[in-house]
Structure formats: C-alpha cells, structure tokens
Design an enzyme around this catalytic site. Sequence first.
Site, short mmCIF file in Angstrom:
data_model
loop_
_atom_site.label_atom_id
_atom_site.label_comp_id
_atom_site.label_asym_id
_atom_site.label_seq_id
_atom_site.Cartn_x
_atom_site.Cartn_y
_atom_site.Cartn_z
N GLU A 117 -19.78 -66.34 -46.21
CA GLU A 117 -19.14 -67.26 -47.16
C GLU A 117 -18.73 -66.55 -48.44
O GLU A 117 -19.47 -65.67 -48.93
CB GLU A 117 -20.10 -68.42 -47.49
CG GLU A 117 -20.44 -69.27 -46.29
CD GLU A 117 -21.36 -70.44 -46.63
OE1 GLU A 117 -21.62 -70.70 -47.82
OE2 GLU A 117 -21.83 -71.11 -45.68
N LYS A 132 -19.66 -63.97 -39.61
CA LYS A 132 -18.98 -64.77 -40.63
C LYS A 132 -19.83 -64.78 -41.89
O LYS A 132 -21.07 -64.82 -41.79
CB LYS A 132 -18.77 -66.20 -40.14
CG LYS A 132 -18.19 -67.12 -41.23
CD LYS A 132 -17.86 -68.50 -40.70
CE LYS A 132 -19.01 -69.46 -40.73
NZ LYS A 132 -19.62 -69.67 -42.07
N GLU A 158 -13.02 -74.74 -45.29
CA GLU A 158 -13.85 -75.94 -45.16
C GLU A 158 -13.68 -76.86 -46.37
O GLU A 158 -13.72 -76.41 -47.52
CB GLU A 158 -15.34 -75.55 -45.02
CG GLU A 158 -16.24 -76.78 -44.93
CD GLU A 158 -17.67 -76.48 -44.48
OE1 GLU A 158 -17.97 -75.32 -44.17
OE2 GLU A 158 -18.46 -77.44 -44.44
N ASP A 162 -23.28 -66.28 -37.86
CA ASP A 162 -23.14 -66.67 -39.26
C ASP A 162 -24.22 -65.97 -40.10
O ASP A 162 -25.41 -66.08 -39.79
CB ASP A 162 -23.31 -68.20 -39.35
CG ASP A 162 -22.59 -68.79 -40.53
OD1 ASP A 162 -21.90 -68.05 -41.25
OD2 ASP A 162 -22.70 -70.03 -40.71
O1 KIV Z 1 -22.61 -73.18 -40.27
C1 KIV Z 1 -21.62 -73.73 -39.79
O2 KIV Z 1 -21.69 -74.50 -38.81
C2 KIV Z 1 -20.34 -73.45 -40.41
C3 KIV Z 1 -19.16 -74.26 -39.96
C4 KIV Z 1 -19.25 -75.60 -40.55
C5 KIV Z 1 -17.88 -73.59 -40.26
O3 KIV Z 1 -20.26 -72.61 -41.25
#
Ligand code: KIV
Length: 275
Positions: free
Chosen positions: A115, A113, A182, A83
Amino acid sequence: MKNSISTFMNAKHNGEKLTMLTAYDYSTAKIIDGAGINGILVGDSLGMVCLGYKDTLSVTMEDMLHHIKAVTRGAKNALVVGDMPFMSYQTSVYDAVKNAGRMIQEGLAGAVKLEGGATVYEQVKAIVKSQIPVMGHIGLTPQSVNVFGGFKIQGKDEIKAKKIIEDAKKLEQAGVFSIVLEGIPYKLAKIITETVSVPTIGIGAGKYCDGQILVYQDMLGLFSDFKPKFVKVYGNAGEVMRKAFEDYNDEVKSSAFPDEEHSFKIDENVINKLY
Ligand code: KIV
C-alpha cells in the site's frame, strides 16, 4: 491458461478486462482458479474476514505466509499475489525486499502487493530490482485507517485527487505491473486508468478500471460485520451454510444422520463373534 504479469500488461494493451478475487485457503483457491479468474490476492483482509480483527493492522508476516502457502497449492492458473502486511515494508527498504522475498521463496507467490504511493517509492523500486513483480495499492488503503480516521472514500477534493494521481504515476515510475485503486470516485479512477500504462484493478473505484477485485466473503455474503456500498453479492453462500448447519444439527439430534448410506458395513458373522 497460466496467468502472469504479462497477462496483466497484455490485457490493458488489448482492452480486455481483468478479474481478481481474494482467497486465503487451498479449497477456495482451487474453486476460484477453476472459474478462470486471472489473479488471486491473498489479502491482509485475512485479518478481518478470517481472523476477526477490526482492521488489518494486526496481521503479521507469519499469518500471511501461512495462508499464501495454502493458496498457491490450490491455484494452478491464477497469478497469486501476496499482500505485504503492516510494518513489513514501511520500516525500511531492506525489510521490504526481505519480506517480499519470503512471499516468493517460502509462499511461492508470483507477485507481491503493498500500500502507498510516493512514500513507498524506494521500497517498490528495490523490490522490483530484486526481480519480484509488485502491485501497487492507492486510495482507501486500509493500513492507513488511523490516519484517515476510518474506512472513508479518498480523493474527493482537488488536492487529494491530484495527490492520488501523482501517487499512481510514481508507482508506475517505480516499476509496478499494476495498481489497485480502492475506494475512490469512479471519475478519478478513469483519469488514473487513462494516465498510467499499467492496468488498474478497482475495488470501489467504478467501471473504468482495467480490472476488478472483490473480497470473496463479501461477494458471497459470508461476511456480515458490514457491507460496503461497492460490494455486489453474487450468491448468498452464508445463507446456504447457515441452512446446512441447522439441518445437520436437527438430523444428528433426531438420529436421522448418519443413516445407512453414510455408514460402513461388516459381515454379521464377524459381528456375532464380537459379543
Ligand atoms: O487485503 C485485501 O483484500 C485488499 C483488497 C481489498 C484489494 O487489499
């Protein structure tokens, strides 16, 4: 079987549901991997569930890399997604590619990932062009908590719902292999899932998504600061841990632990020579 972005794309094509959980360390990643979960997200939720911050905004690239490395050592078959933390991709396309590259090169993640929708179109396109698979994330995106005025369900009125649909299309156009939805109404998630060709992974977005993700501390009752409505607790590991810690405390204090079973022996002749 090893999961890849092809597994995700094929699952949507074949109407098979996808499973994802978050993980932040080696041991948990190993258990999740062994359970046959398709993907592990090393989420920036790390900041809240592991580091105790009130939101995800303080998490850094170094924090993320530290935990991604641990997770990729434990996950043999799950696709590990790193992330991208706040300010690691918003600042420029260059920063986005550079930091996504670090997650792959140093962390050994299989994908990243980030946002946002239309606002991160150029970043997503450039990362994908660098041969790094990208998972999108729209709806209640926690890095926008200050803009939303809290962790609030998104897309409830026509204008905002249409904007989220447009964001999904834009991410698809930019080349993402899947999109996290989400905190949006489940009927809006259904429309998005039917609109885009890539799999949608829901969290608080209902049953019509192509897959689901949960933060593992939430689904195991390990995080007690707050419990979102969408979380189902599958096992109360928090209670199991608390009881074990109490038993340990009692047994040490009463000298019941360690007993012979958990101690090492030595020949009495040797011991006698030590006095
Ligand atoms: O950081 C995280 O755990 C997320 C999930 C909630 C999709 O982005």
